[in-house]
Design an enzyme around this catalytic site. Structure first.
Site, PDB file in Angstrom:
ATOM      1  N   CYS B  90       0.802  -1.223   0.000  1.00  8.17           N
ATOM      2  CA  CYS B  90       0.000   0.000   0.000  1.00  8.17           C
ATOM      3  C   CYS B  90       0.830   1.267   0.000  1.00  8.17           C
ATOM      4  CB  CYS B  90      -0.921   0.033   1.210  1.00  8.17           C
ATOM      5  SG  CYS B  90      -1.745  -1.530   1.456  1.00  8.17           S
ATOM      6  N   HIS B 382      -9.129   3.065  -2.598  1.00  7.25           N
ATOM      7  CA  HIS B 382      -7.724   2.792  -2.289  1.00  7.25           C
ATOM      8  C   HIS B 382      -7.106   1.926  -3.384  1.00  7.25           C
ATOM      9  CE1 HIS B 382      -4.124   1.808  -0.181  1.00  7.25           C
ATOM     10  NE2 HIS B 382      -4.556   0.802   0.536  1.00  7.25           N
ATOM     11  N   CYS B 412      -0.548   2.296   6.645  1.00  8.45           N
ATOM     12  CA  CYS B 412      -0.217   0.951   7.102  1.00  8.45           C
ATOM     13  C   CYS B 412       0.023   0.121   5.850  1.00  8.45           C
ATOM     14  CB  CYS B 412      -1.363   0.363   7.910  1.00  8.45           C
ATOM     15  SG  CYS B 412      -2.915   0.291   6.997  1.00  8.45           S
TER      16      CYS B 412
END
Lengths: 718, 427
Positions: B90, B382, B412
């Site tokens: 991510c 996302h 995170c």
């Protein structure tokens, strides 16, 4: 007496065009390499040289084989030298044909295996050279193109091609290639048997030598194709097709059909003689002269004159409508990044949809591969607002035809762009000079008028405004060539050249309809003359409203010669706007087109109802001729040649007639003027001949003089 | 060594759209190309001066190996400019930025195009290893007999694909998928369902209100000429808490609290940033949006990956002295509402600071007015490889609007990492 075994390399100076080397195995390689040229062509000198090489080869007892190849980057042999062809007398032509046939026959008669190793263009005589060899190997490169396009010049293959090709491929395929003049890429040539094997260009020679090792080929005679029964059937079918398509204007295809069909029932010698006779007959005709001249003009127009400058690298198109999208797609397909701008995302999106469709169609036509299409689409940067134009070399505006709007756009463009950016407009109706006054850089403003559809029409009118700098004009002309278009300089007058000449012609078609002539008759008359489509159909394609708008603009400028036909306004009221609305003069149902009954509902008078097709034709043609002459008179274009070239390239004006002014020369200015005066005498004032025509009629001079043509030719290729 | 600062000159992103909707027909390379193209047009930069193109992508398309290179060439960047694709789950979008910084420091360039691109709609479906072996055998079969027997070996189960998306969101080391790690945090930090839903609702509310502001960072995308996409389609202005309350927990049926409504959306999108050394930016003559003033990547327990930001922030404080209270804006990626809330609680907890971060004082309290002020991934979506770059872009734009000074963007990272990047507006 030559002693061939110890002459491994013939003296270079006695063979300037064709170099000879021998391999260790006794195979001779003849390399065509015309000095000071990027192309190889067959003129008499080159043929004579080949002849002398053959002398040596025929006497060489130790010869094991022969390979013919070229040293040029993208040309094998491009065919006969058309310049000398155009200027030759009939006797010289006869000599050239017979000599060429003799030399190629000697080649074909060599007892050793012969191979043509083709990389690049092998067209016309170059293809015939290859056909006279036992084998043909070709490179896989894009540049490799093989074919017999002689019929497109109003001639036919006369160096043995019309005889050898059917024997090799069979009547049907040979006729397809010769009659269409289609040129094949490597893969297609392999598939139909025109070449025997493909190889990358670096391996071409090695593959050729392997073929020689195989010996002479044993090709089966294609008796199931090449017999009188098939010939008769093909004759019936093709004759009908050709008549329908060419309306009898292109004698070359009929002669070629005749010669090729006959070839299967006669000996080679008889067939070669037939080729020669047919060629000479065609070469005497006006059509072939005009087509050859047109071809040479096109080649000249592609060449740049003047110092080599930096090519245009970044472009922008303002306006994503039909023309803007077409222009952007053309630029992108030619490798140029394009910023495509319009007033809002919806407009740009529609433009992108049009462009995607054009690329998809190009893919289907095999004009580009899927990867090229995607790369082309990638080059287009849609922008709705402030996209920096500082780095752009060439901006062209193709927005709505309203002067105030365009002035605003150009004001902004002049400020946003760099000091060297060319500011072009695709306008077909508005004045470049006036547009330029609204900007802070009038010297950079130039007209750059494409024709619809952009991807098919080669002409671009480069319109010189009052303040346009010479440098910008030259750069614009060069840019047109850079993107594969043919530019013609025109002055900044209403309608420039092409639309101005078309207008009286289209108006007359409308008027004849108003006076009772039928839609079919009007259009058929002009198709029979040699136009690619009839005037009323053209109005439908362009859009009735667009036609009316342009007519009105020109009517303002030219008053009595051009008046707007009432039928246009009537049709616009009924919503019959042409193809885009589904109906106009014709009803457009997808591919099918039928005459629109509504159009018949317009109240007409009957003066024109009894005119025959030739009479209708003459009326419309005369106005085109007159207007074209006026354009030369008023120096809208510099020369008659420019005017004719533009009319053929921009409207498809009967190419075999060479153009309107060439046609005037052909029928005689006196005749044209007499006819026009006759119509004036009937009360039709609009047919008054212009001063230039009257002067030519009186003095017997022509638009084209033989010496003048030579001068122009020298000047342009300098 | 180049001791200059790395500045972000400008940036742009495509709209972010839920998977399977407006941008589904475009691959990650198409999305990246559009963003880079728009960036080049907007800045007027000559692409030949770029030293390298670095793009983050997690679900790297099989047909576009080294996505960054494909994007660069298709966007018209000349062949001589090298390109590399980076993957830190991510945080790939941030990774591209910090790698550009490291290259600059090493003297390997001054002008970079960085960012991230992700098409989650186009993540592949994979054959099971058993099925793949059977296909290989079929391929090798030469005779008719071999072919027939190879085909007969297939069973229906072989045609059940493994869903790439699901595989990518599962950590193989701890055996939990991302949602399950969020449930773990929800339990341990006592984050209730109601708190999560309220947080999600707020994300939607803020993103919807910020529609016009966000439009400043978005470029339109023309989808194969059919339509033009100009806005994110994730945020729901009319979202209500009743609707959120009705949703079932997705990752733990019985007692779970994490639902599709309070988790980040699965989304397609790309972001492109033009970054330079400060000296090169001055030569270029455009005032940059901001400078990179510090960053850190830290590892943590994969089964509690959601706490990653805390570890990374602790590191940036230790290395640079930046305290959480120094940030005028905090962009904390909302992988899950549960995870974001756990991070906020952990930041305030002295206990957590002592035991996990080995420091005396807690990191600090983040007031809601500073946190994800224009909405977050729950509303906006996302696209995993791109989000990091979006957080950088959006926080710089907002710093400018507020005339504020510093922002921190932190995420995170699946597999147990945290990433944090500190940015400062250039006055």
């Amino acid at each position: 007496m030559n002693n061939p075994s110890d002459t491994s390399v013939a003296k270079a100076d006695s063979f300037p065009h064709i170099q000879r080397t021998m391999t260790a195995d006794g195979v001779c390689v003849l390399t065509f390499d015309r000095p000071d040229s990027s192309a190889n062509v067959f003129d008499r000198a080159t043929l004579a040289e080949l002849d002398r090489h053959l002398n040596l080869l025929e006497q060489d007892a130790g010869l094991k084989g022969l390979v013919l190849t070229s040293a040029k980057k993208s040309i094998f042999v491009a065919g006969a030298d058309l310049h000398s062809l155009a200027d030759a007398s009939l006797d010289e032509l006869r000599d050239l044909i017979e000599f060429g046939q003799k030399v190629f026959n000697r080649l074909a008669a060599l007892p050793v295996p012969t191979v043509a190793a083709i990389h690049g263009a092998a067209m016309g005589g170059g293809c015939e050279l290859a056909l006279a060899c036992d084998w043909r190997v070709a490179s896989t490169a894009r540049e490799t193109k093989i074919g017999l396009p002689e019929t497109q010049l109003g001639l036919l293959p006369a160096w043995g091609g019309s005889t050898r090709l059917p024997r090799l491929l069979g009547l049907p395929k040979a006729l397809e290639l010769i009659l269409s003049g289609k040129v094949l890429a490597g893969q297609s040539a392999l598939r139909c048997g025109l070449v025997d094997v493909l190889a990358p260009k670096e391996h071409l020679l090695a593959v050729a030598l392997l073929r020689i090792a195989r010996g002479k080929p044993h090709r089966r005679a294609l008796w199931y194709f090449n017999n009188w029964l098939v010939a008769d059937l093909l004759d019936l079918k093709l004759h009908r097709d050709l008549k329908r398509r060419t309306h009898g204007h292109y004698p070359a295809v009929f002669k070629a059909l005749e010669v090729v069909l006959e070839s299967v029932s006669s000996t080679e010698i008889e067939s070669f003689a037939a080729e020669r006779d047919a060629f000479l007959e065609l070469a005497r005709g006006e059509a072939s002269h005009n087509l050859v001249r047109l071809f040479l003009q096109t080649e000249r127009a592609k060449k740049s004159s003047g110092p080599d400058a930096v090519p245009v690298q970044r472009t922008a198109v303002i306006g994503a409508g039909v023309m803007g999208a077409g222009i952007a797609q053309w630029f992108a397909a030619r490798g140029l990044p394009v910023v495509l701008r319009d007033i809002g995302p919806e407009q740009v999106s529609r433009g992108m949809a049009t462009i995607a469709k054009l690329f998809a169609e190009g893919q289907k036509r095999h004009a580009c591969t899927a990867t090229e299409a995607r790369a082309g689409l990638d080059r287009i940067q849609p922008a709705t607002s402030e996209a920096s134009l500082a780095n752009v070399d060439f901006v062209i505006e193709a927005a709505v035809e309203k002067m105030e709007l365009k002035k605003q756009i150009f004001q902004r463009l002049a400020d946003e762009s760099g000091p060297n950016t060319i500011l072009a407009t695709n306008t077909s109706a508005l004045s470049i000079s006036e547009l330029a006054t609204a900007t802070s850089a009038p010297g950079r403003v130039v007209g750059f008028h494409f024709f619809n559809p952009v991807h098919r029409m080669q002409l671009v009118e480069v319109v010189v405004g009052r303040q346009t700098s010479l440098e910008v004009v030259q750069r614009a002309m060069r840019f047109a060539r850079q993107i594969g278009k043919l530019p013609v300089r025109v002055a900044d007058r209403p309608g420039f050249l092409v639309n101005r000449v078309l207008m009286p012609y289209l108006v007359e078609a409308g008027r004849l309809f108003e006076e009772g002539a039928r839609v079919e008759d009007i259009d058929a008359a002009m198709i029979e003359f040699g136009m690619p489509m009839g005037p009323l159909r053209l109005v439908d394609e362009v859009g009735v409203d667009v036609a009316q708008h342009v007519t009105r603009t020109l009517a303002d400028a030219f008053g009595d010669r051009i008046s707007t036909p009432k039928v246009l306004g009537w049709m616009i009221e009924k919503g019959a706007l042409g193809r885009k609305a589904g109906a106009g003069f014709y009803t457009h149902n997808g591919k099918s087109i039928t005459t629109n009954l509504t159009a018949h509902d317009f109240p007409t008078t009957f003066e024109a109802a009894r005119l025959t097709r030739p009479e209708l034709q003459w009326r419309m043609v005369l106005l085109m001729l007159n207007e074209t002459a006026r354009c030369v008179e008023e120096q809208v274009v510099e020369t008659a040649e420019d005017a004719d070239f533009a009319m053929v390239m921009g409207t498809g004006f009967a190419p075999f007639r060479g153009g309107p002014l060439r046609y005037v020369d052909h029928v005689g200015a006196e005749f044209v003027v007499a006819e026009m005066n006759r119509l004036v005498g009937l009360g039709l004032k609009r047919f008054a001949p212009c001063d230039l025509l009257r002067r030519l009629a009186a003095s017997g001079e022509k638009f084209y003089r033989k010496e003048e043509e030579h001068e122009q030719h020298e000047k342009r290729t300098a | 060594m180049n001791r200059d600062r790395l500045v972000i000159v400008d940036g742009i992103r495509t709209p972010f759209c839920r998977m399977g909707t407006d941008l589904a027909a475009l691959g990650a390379d198409d999305l990246g190309r559009v963003a880079v193209n728009a960036l080049l047009t907007r800045t007027g930069l000559d692409p030949a001066v770029v030293d390298e193109v670095i793009f983050g992508c997690v679900g790297q398309p099989a047909e576009a190996a080294n996505l960054a290179r494909i994007i660069a060439l298709r966007a018209g960047i000349p062949q001589h400019v090298p390109a590399v694709t980076v993957h830190r789950n991510c945080a790939s979008g941030l990774e591209s930025l910090t790698q550009a910084y490291e290259r600059m420091v090493a003297g390997r360039g001054e002008i970079f195009i960085v960012g991230g691109a992700e098409s989650m709609s186009n993540l592949p479906l994979l054959y099971t290893p058993t099925a793949a072996r059977k296909f290989a055998k079929l391929n090798r079969a030469k005779t008719l007999g071999q072919r027939v027997s190879a085909m007969a070996a297939f069973r229906p189960a072989d045609f059940n694909p493994r869903v790439g998306l699901m595989l990518g969101l599962t950590d193989p080391v701890c055996g939990l998928n991302m949602g399950q790690t969020a449930e773990l945090l929800a339990r341990e930090f006592r984050v209730s369902r109601e708190e999560q839903d309220a947080f999600a609702l707020e994300s939607h509310r803020r993103a919807s209100l910020a529609r016009e502001k966000l439009a400043e960072e978005i470029c339109p995308v023309f989808v194969s000429g059919k339509s033009v996409v100009t806005a994110d389609n994730g945020p729901r202005a009319e979202q209500t808490s009743e609707q959120l309350a009705r949703l079932k927990a997705v990752f733990e049926r019985a007692h779970g609290t994490v639902t599709a409504g309070n988790a980040s959306q699965i989304t397609d999108g790309a972001v492109a940033l033009l970054v330079m050394s400060e000296a090169a930016a001055q030569r270029f003559g455009r005032k940059p949006l901001g400078a990179l003033i510090g960053y850190a990547y830290a590892g943590c327990d994969p089964s509690r990956m959601g706490l990653g930001p805390l570890f990374a922030l602790a590191q940036t404080e230790a290395r640079y002295g930046f305290k959480l209270s120094d940030a005028d804006l905090v962009e904390l990626n909302e992988a899950f509402a549960a995870q974001a809330l756990a991070v906020l609680k952990g930041a305030e907890s002295a206990e957590f600071a002592r035991s996990a971060l080995r420091r005396e004082t807690p990191l600090g309290h983040v007031p809601r007015e500073k946190l994800n002020v224009n909405g977050g991934s729950i509303a906006l979506g996302h696209p995993v490889g791109a989000t990091g770059a979006r957080l950088v872009l959006t926080s710089l734009k907002e710093l400018e609007r507020r005339q504020a000074r510093r922002a921190v963007a932190t995420l995170c990272v699946g597999g147990g990492q945290g990433a944090a990047v500190w940015l400062e507006r250039i006055l």
